[in-house]
Design a protein around this motif. Sequence first.
Motif, PDB file in Angstrom:
ATOM      1  N   UNK A 148       8.524  11.690 -11.435  1.00 16.99           N
ATOM      2  CA  UNK A 148       9.981  11.861 -11.514  1.00 16.99           C
ATOM      3  C   UNK A 148      10.636  10.992 -12.576  1.00 16.99           C
ATOM      4  N   UNK A 149       9.899  10.050 -13.141  1.00 13.85           N
ATOM      5  CA  UNK A 149      10.504   9.103 -14.069  1.00 13.85           C
ATOM      6  C   UNK A 149      11.084   9.791 -15.305  1.00 13.85           C
ATOM      7  N   UNK A 150      10.285  10.614 -15.972  1.00 12.11           N
ATOM      8  CA  UNK A 150      10.772  11.289 -17.192  1.00 12.11           C
ATOM      9  C   UNK A 150      11.938  12.228 -16.902  1.00 12.11           C
ATOM     10  N   UNK A 151      11.865  13.076 -15.862  1.00 14.64           N
ATOM     11  CA  UNK A 151      13.019  13.944 -15.568  1.00 14.64           C
ATOM     12  C   UNK A 151      14.289  13.171 -15.227  1.00 14.64           C
ATOM     13  N   UNK A 152      14.159  11.956 -14.723  1.00 12.92           N
ATOM     14  CA  UNK A 152      15.333  11.151 -14.375  1.00 12.92           C
ATOM     15  C   UNK A 152      15.804  10.268 -15.528  1.00 12.92           C
ATOM     16  N   UNK A 153      15.216  10.428 -16.708  1.00  8.03           N
ATOM     17  CA  UNK A 153      15.740   9.745 -17.883  1.00  8.03           C
ATOM     18  C   UNK A 153      15.081   8.435 -18.238  1.00  8.03           C
ATOM     19  N   UNK A 154      13.986   8.082 -17.598  1.00  6.61           N
ATOM     20  CA  UNK A 154      13.318   6.822 -17.913  1.00  6.61           C
ATOM     21  C   UNK A 154      12.586   6.937 -19.252  1.00  6.61           C
ATOM     22  N   UNK A 155      12.923   6.048 -20.173  1.00  7.82           N
ATOM     23  CA  UNK A 155      12.262   6.019 -21.484  1.00  7.82           C
ATOM     24  C   UNK A 155      11.321   4.827 -21.607  1.00  7.82           C
ATOM     25  N   UNK A 156      11.635   3.753 -20.873  1.00  6.93           N
ATOM     26  CA  UNK A 156      10.788   2.561 -20.868  1.00  6.93           C
ATOM     27  C   UNK A 156      10.572   2.129 -19.422  1.00  6.93           C
ATOM     28  N   UNK A 192       0.817  -1.221   0.000  1.00  6.84           N
ATOM     29  CA  UNK A 192       0.000   0.000   0.000  1.00  6.84           C
ATOM     30  C   UNK A 192       0.846   1.265   0.000  1.00  6.84           C
ATOM     31  N   UNK A 193       1.899   1.262  -0.819  1.00  4.40           N
ATOM     32  CA  UNK A 193       2.745   2.440  -0.926  1.00  4.40           C
ATOM     33  C   UNK A 193       2.264   3.342  -2.052  1.00  4.40           C
ATOM     34  N   UNK A 194       2.564   4.619  -1.932  1.00  2.00           N
ATOM     35  CA  UNK A 194       2.093   5.616  -2.890  1.00  2.00           C
ATOM     36  C   UNK A 194       3.155   5.840  -3.969  1.00  2.00           C
ATOM     37  N   UNK A 195       2.798   5.581  -5.225  1.00  2.00           N
ATOM     38  CA  UNK A 195       3.739   5.725  -6.336  1.00  2.00           C
ATOM     39  C   UNK A 195       3.489   6.984  -7.167  1.00  2.00           C
ATOM     40  N   UNK A 196       2.606   7.853  -6.697  1.00  2.00           N
ATOM     41  CA  UNK A 196       2.238   9.040  -7.477  1.00  2.00           C
ATOM     42  C   UNK A 196       3.437   9.946  -7.729  1.00  2.00           C
ATOM     43  N   UNK A 197       4.191  10.265  -6.691  1.00  2.00           N
ATOM     44  CA  UNK A 197       5.344  11.152  -6.858  1.00  2.00           C
ATOM     45  C   UNK A 197       6.427  10.499  -7.704  1.00  2.00           C
ATOM     46  N   UNK A 198       6.664   9.215  -7.497  1.00  2.00           N
ATOM     47  CA  UNK A 198       7.663   8.517  -8.299  1.00  2.00           C
ATOM     48  C   UNK A 198       7.331   8.619  -9.780  1.00  2.00           C
ATOM     49  N   UNK A 199       6.066   8.460 -10.127  1.00  2.00           N
ATOM     50  CA  UNK A 199       5.664   8.537 -11.539  1.00  2.00           C
ATOM     51  C   UNK A 199       6.007   9.888 -12.156  1.00  2.00           C
ATOM     52  N   UNK A 251       1.061   6.585 -16.838  1.00  2.00           N
ATOM     53  CA  UNK A 251       0.263   6.950 -18.017  1.00  2.00           C
ATOM     54  C   UNK A 251      -0.200   8.409 -17.909  1.00  2.00           C
ATOM     55  N   UNK A 252      -0.603   8.817 -16.709  1.00  2.00           N
ATOM     56  CA  UNK A 252      -1.113  10.168 -16.500  1.00  2.00           C
ATOM     57  C   UNK A 252      -0.002  11.204 -16.412  1.00  2.00           C
ATOM     58  N   UNK A 253       1.092  10.851 -15.716  1.00  2.00           N
ATOM     59  CA  UNK A 253       2.145  11.838 -15.445  1.00  2.00           C
ATOM     60  C   UNK A 253       3.148  11.976 -16.581  1.00  2.00           C
ATOM     61  N   UNK A 254       3.389  10.902 -17.320  1.00  3.72           N
ATOM     62  CA  UNK A 254       4.448  10.933 -18.346  1.00  3.72           C
ATOM     63  C   UNK A 254       4.047  10.073 -19.537  1.00  3.72           C
ATOM     64  N   UNK A 255       3.108  10.543 -20.362  1.00 10.31           N
ATOM     65  CA  UNK A 255       2.632   9.740 -21.494  1.00 10.31           C
ATOM     66  C   UNK A 255       3.709   9.429 -22.525  1.00 10.31           C
ATOM     67  N   UNK A 256       4.836  10.178 -22.495  1.00  8.53           N
ATOM     68  CA  UNK A 256       5.912   9.921 -23.445  1.00  8.53           C
ATOM     69  C   UNK A 256       6.706   8.663 -23.123  1.00  8.53           C
ATOM     70  N   UNK A 257       6.581   8.156 -21.902  1.00 12.56           N
ATOM     71  CA  UNK A 257       7.288   6.930 -21.498  1.00 12.56           C
ATOM     72  C   UNK A 257       6.521   5.714 -22.005  1.00 12.56           C
TER      73      UNK A 257
END
Length: 433
Positions: free
Chosen positions: A343-351, A334-341, A367-373
């Motif tokens: 940060x993914x694009x700014x930290x270089x995650x492409x996949x 039951x951990x919250x992944x909203x903030x992590x999502x 899907x909501x925070x970084x549709x380019x990933x």
Amino acid sequence: MHFDAPVLLYGAGREARSTRDFIRTHSPGTKVYVTVDSGDVGIEDVEIIAPSDLQDAIAARRFGTIVKSPGVSRYRPIFAIAREAGIAVTSNLNLWGEEYRSKVKVVAISGTKGKSTTATLTWLMLTNSGVDAGLGGNVGVAPLDVADKYKTVVFELSSYQTADMAFTPDIAAITNLSPEHTDWHRDVEHYYADKLNLIDRDKDFPVALGVGAKDNKLVLEALRNPARLVPALDRESDQAIVDAVSISRLKGAHNLDNARLAAQIALAAGGTLEGVLKGIAEFKPLPHRLEEHIVGGMLFVNDSISTTPEATKAALAAFPSMRIALIAGGHERNQDYTELATLLAPRGVTVLVCLPVTGDRLATATYAAAPQIEVLEAENLETAMQALSHRRNRFDAVILSPGAPSYNQFKNFEERGNTFIALAEKLFGEKVA
């Protein structure tokens, strides 16, 4: 130490085997029982009691003490039943405290993340300062196996161990505090209280706090008195530590924080600045913690120890300016992944490849925070790695940093990490380093 009645070991892991050896040496006539929830016992000279028979065994007073393994929650009703029947419930750590505490200086380190690295660094800093120090606890050596072999012992302690820790350390440290292990502790409030039991004491021993703990309201309440804080590093020492870390194998800003905290602890425990710097130079990354492998010319990072979103954030920050394929998700806590999502694009995650079951929530948030990933949902680690093997032109590094425990698909994080590297070698080519 002598036991006047038989002893029950609940659990059969490393600490249980250590406890059995201790009883054999110190109270050789004591009968020992073992209860396990699943799997083989693998301990010699014991009698097994099935979990279903345990309540009757308590009622019959077949034993006078239960030594509980850390992975077995102290909140199970059976332990309350045992206590009501006058049966003591203790641990390998507390038995160590009864037998050896008065002979040894204790440095105890806990926190949600970074405690293994901080404890290992502290130990290296002390030994390089000429301090007769040993390392034990959650980092791999059971407390009773450490015994009184050293004048100082550095214990890395999980929340499972601090929850009912019955003795006070000479120096304690908390690296940071965020939700974890809520299934074992029942809820996040109990987790915080059990973790902070390490420092929330009447005795006035010194405490060091990491960056993620020093402004935490709950930590400061448990500290009670700010005068207990160990001295901060002076400017010259801090710069020397920064310089030493920059040329060491400690990777990422979070590990610089760990080194600074370890230095504070070590200096308070009798270390020297020279020993601190030598300890940093000697440090080798612990297995499954940002462990780097080059396979087929590509970087694979085994960060399987990552069981919280905060740990995944730290892992991504340690590899700037890289295109990253991140594998995340695991057992539900039951951990919250909203903030992590976010940060993914700014930290270089492409996949992003998401694993059951928490991966479903991370995928939805991404899907909501970084549709380019590109977000992929895989049923297990093997299918995740297979999917990435067909997309290798989209990233420069593959990072396994799940941000969740492994228990839904693996025995432990070690098995998960080893499987990751084995799959990398199988699917991406011969391992180079």
